[in-house]
Scaffold this active site. Structure first.
Site, PDB file in Angstrom:
ATOM      1  N   GLU A  38       0.827  -1.217   0.000  1.00 30.24           N
ATOM      2  CA  GLU A  38       0.000   0.000   0.000  1.00 30.24           C
ATOM      3  C   GLU A  38       0.855   1.259   0.000  1.00 30.24           C
ATOM      4  OE1 GLU A  38      -3.044   0.437  -0.614  1.00 30.24           O
ATOM      5  OE2 GLU A  38      -3.682  -1.640  -0.583  1.00 30.24           O
ATOM      6  N   TYR A 121      -6.276   6.201   4.918  1.00 30.19           N
ATOM      7  CA  TYR A 121      -6.424   5.231   3.826  1.00 30.19           C
ATOM      8  C   TYR A 121      -5.627   3.959   4.113  1.00 30.19           C
ATOM      9  CZ  TYR A 121      -5.585   2.573  -0.276  1.00 30.19           C
ATOM     10  OH  TYR A 121      -5.464   1.501  -1.105  1.00 30.19           O
ATOM     11  N   ASP A 139      -9.467   6.123  -0.972  1.00 28.65           N
ATOM     12  CA  ASP A 139      -8.464   6.848  -1.752  1.00 28.65           C
ATOM     13  C   ASP A 139      -9.172   7.514  -2.932  1.00 28.65           C
ATOM     14  OD1 ASP A 139      -9.084   4.778  -3.424  1.00 28.65           O
ATOM     15  OD2 ASP A 139      -7.025   4.171  -3.813  1.00 28.65           O
TER      16      ASP A 139
END
Ligand code: SF4
Length: 350
Positions: A38, A121, A139
């Site tokens: 991520e 996020y 996001d």
């Protein structure tokens, strides 16, 4: 925002089950791997991330390895990905996990949020993908998809819009399948409900539930205020070489490209006279000067418009920095992509 039918959930999951791309972090979604992927995927395309991810996992297979890594090692692994503060924050976060969470990433969203470099996020992505908790991971993709699904004209650049969307999305997340739900939304945003162009509604599994598409406004959504224009900065790059070595200086420990190595990088555009003054002031004895082609690099808020000189020296001057040969350049020193035009030219001659 118009009401969104919960019937979109099974449609989304069935579609994802069919089309999900095989990605290295999906095949083994441990918290550590999800977190690394991520962070790498922020501002970076999946295709670019895959080889970096695999190399990173080989070099840093655990939080402990990452907590003990040197900054130089990490910069080298990150070289070319940009936004290097991401990997420095990861190292700090790994140390925090070693010290306060028994060497593991915590599973609670609120605890994740307290760690360095983990925002709402990323915390939502780790909590849902690795721990299967019904937390939204919001996001740009998700904001776009939900703006269109709900025919919402809220400005997605505002934090209040993300907060509002979170309250709408979380009740929709299936308790036993949060991981697939969030990944499916990300995948839909990346491949079907795409940015910068018309959404591909004719092949979208959510078309029957999409208020924006039914109202004929999906292509105009989401609403986002325009970012401020980037500041343009002129720079002059001096590639100083001597006996198959190039001079590199380390950038300051904070700010843009912090802690990375660079060629001599001066503010403004230096022409003959100013260049001569700089060389004299720094005791640089020149054998030869070649003018290099101009180059441009775009950061999020700034654009560098560069000109460059490759300067071959008679002897090494006393400058604060290091002299690297071709091997050290490849293995030890991380040079940001901003200088890649000059680095490529240098490598042909070093
Ligand atoms: Fe996006 Fe079109 Fe699907 Fe609506 S129908 S979610 S606008 S791709």
């Amino acid at each position: 925002m118009k009401q969104i039918s919960p019937a979109m959930v099974p449609a989304l999951l069935a579609w994802y089950h069919e089309v999900a791309r095989v990605l290295p972090w999906r095949s083994e979604p441990t918290p550590y791997r999800v977190w690394v992927s991520e962070i790498m995927l922020q501002q970076t395309r999946v295709e670019t991330v895959i080889p970096y991810f695999e190399r990173f996992m080989e070099a840093m297979p655990s939080l402990e390895a990452l907590a003990n890594a040197s900054e130089e090692q990490l910069h080298k692994l990150w070289e070319g990905l940009g936004y290097y503060s991401r990997v420095r924050n990861m190292a700090t976060c790994a140390k925090q996990c070693m010290e306060i969470h028994n060497g593991a990433l915590p599973s609670k969203y609120e605890e994740l949020l307290k760690l360095k470099g983990i925002g709402p996020y990323t915390a939502g992505a780790i909590a849902s993908i690795a721990f299967n908790q019904p937390i939204a991971a919001i996001d740009g993709n998700v904001l776009r998809v939900f703006s269109r699904l709900g025919a919402s004209e809220a400005n997605i650049a505002l934090p209040s819009t993300s907060k509002q969307f979170k309250t709408i999305i979380e009740p929709l997340i299936p308790k036993d399948n949060a991981s697939a739900f969030n990944q499916a939304l990300m995948e839909l945003g990346a491949t079907i409900c795409i940015p910068n162009g018309a959404p591909r509604c004719n092949i979208c599994p959510l078309q029957p539930y999409c208020n924006g598409e039914h109202a004929g406004i999906a292509g105009f959504l989401p609403v986002k205020t325009k970012a401020k224009p980037r500041k343009i900065e002129a720079r002059t790059i001096l590639v100083l070489t001597h006996d198959h070595h190039v001079f590199l200086q380390k950038r300051k420990a904070s700010g843009l490209l912090a802690g990375l190595y660079e060629f001599v990088n001066l503010e403004g555009t230096l022409h003959n006279q100013e260049l001569e003054q700089w060389l004299n002031a720094h005791g640089v004895h020149v054998r030869n000067i070649d003018v290099l082609p101009p180059a441009k690099h775009i950061f999020s808020h700034v654009e560098w418009h560069m000109m460059g000189y490759q300067i071959t020296l008679v002897e090494k001057p006393t400058l604060i920095g290091v002299w690297a040969d071709k091997k050290a350049l490849a293995s030890t020193y991380s040079i940001p992509t901003a200088f890649s035009a000059y680095r490529t030219l240098l490598e042909e001659t070093l």
